[in-house]
Design a protein around this motif. Structure first.
Motif, PDB file in Angstrom:
ATOM      1  N   ARG A   5       0.771  -1.152  -0.024  1.00  0.00           N
ATOM      2  CA  ARG A   5       0.003  -0.023   0.019  1.00  0.00           C
ATOM      3  C   ARG A   5       0.812   1.218   0.068  1.00  0.00           C
ATOM      4  O   ARG A   5       1.685   1.489   0.961  1.00  0.00           O
ATOM      5  N   ALA A   6       0.787   1.994  -1.100  1.00  0.00           N
ATOM      6  CA  ALA A   6       1.216   3.423  -1.198  1.00  0.00           C
ATOM      7  C   ALA A   6       0.745   3.923  -2.407  1.00  0.00           C
ATOM      8  O   ALA A   6       0.048   3.584  -3.201  1.00  0.00           O
ATOM      9  N   MET A   7       1.115   5.336  -2.466  1.00  0.00           N
ATOM     10  CA  MET A   7       0.658   6.044  -3.744  1.00  0.00           C
ATOM     11  C   MET A   7       1.713   6.018  -4.904  1.00  0.00           C
ATOM     12  O   MET A   7       2.335   6.786  -5.365  1.00  0.00           O
ATOM     13  N   THR A   8       2.055   4.593  -5.321  1.00  0.00           N
ATOM     14  CA  THR A   8       2.930   4.352  -6.149  1.00  0.00           C
ATOM     15  C   THR A   8       2.104   3.853  -7.593  1.00  0.00           C
ATOM     16  O   THR A   8       0.977   3.337  -7.630  1.00  0.00           O
ATOM     17  N   GLN A   9       2.782   3.857  -8.739  1.00  0.00           N
ATOM     18  CA  GLN A   9       2.204   3.286  -9.881  1.00  0.00           C
ATOM     19  C   GLN A   9       1.930   1.999 -10.009  1.00  0.00           C
ATOM     20  O   GLN A   9       0.840   1.694 -10.113  1.00  0.00           O
ATOM     21  N   GLU A  10       2.717   1.214  -9.249  1.00  0.00           N
ATOM     22  CA  GLU A  10       2.410  -0.230  -9.039  1.00  0.00           C
ATOM     23  C   GLU A  10       1.332  -0.447  -8.236  1.00  0.00           C
ATOM     24  O   GLU A  10       0.280  -1.220  -8.678  1.00  0.00           O
ATOM     25  N   TYR A  11       0.987   0.077  -6.894  1.00  0.00           N
ATOM     26  CA  TYR A  11      -0.137  -0.169  -6.267  1.00  0.00           C
ATOM     27  C   TYR A  11      -1.228   0.415  -6.868  1.00  0.00           C
ATOM     28  O   TYR A  11      -2.275  -0.385  -6.631  1.00  0.00           O
TER      29      TYR A  11
END
Length: 119
Positions: free
Chosen positions: A86-92
């Motif tokens: 969980r994070a504000m990343t492209q992957e997530y």
């Protein structure tokens, strides 16, 4: 002080925390969660660890180890490890694990009544 009380405000996406997606989530004429029978979400749970499958596409071959262990009406718990990312990343945000159409058919054929996934 103006209104005689203190209050906090929290804003979040509806996909924060534990929730379920009723058919209405995808279909405008689908059932909303308040109209669904609570019995659909109660029962024996069976879990499978999918953290090491090497793909986001959950296919029937990933679920085959459950054959012979599943009972009609079970609730399937898919542990992908995604919640740990969980994070504000492209992957997530855009590369979530998903159930393929073939895996969905396999799930239905097994008589599973509910599928849960860690997000």
């Amino acid at each position: 002080a103006t209104h005689g009380f203190n209050a906090e405000r929290i804003e979040m996406n509806s996909h924060t925390g534990t929730h379920l997606d009723a058919p209405f989530h995808f279909y405008n004429d689908g059932t909303t969660v308040d109209k669904m029978d609570l019995e659909k979400f109660q029962g024996r749970g069976i879990a499978i660890d999918l953290r090491k499958i090497g793909t986001m596409a959950i296919a029937p071959e990933h679920l085959k180890p459950l054959e012979g262990k599943i009972q009609k009406g079970d609730i399937l718990l898919l542990y992908t490890g995604w919640g740990e990312k969980r994070a504000m990343t492209q992957e997530y945000l855009y590369e979530w694990p998903y159930i393929t159409e073939a895996a969905a058919k396999w799930i239905v054929d097994q008589g599973i009544k509910c599928v849960c996934i860690d997000g």
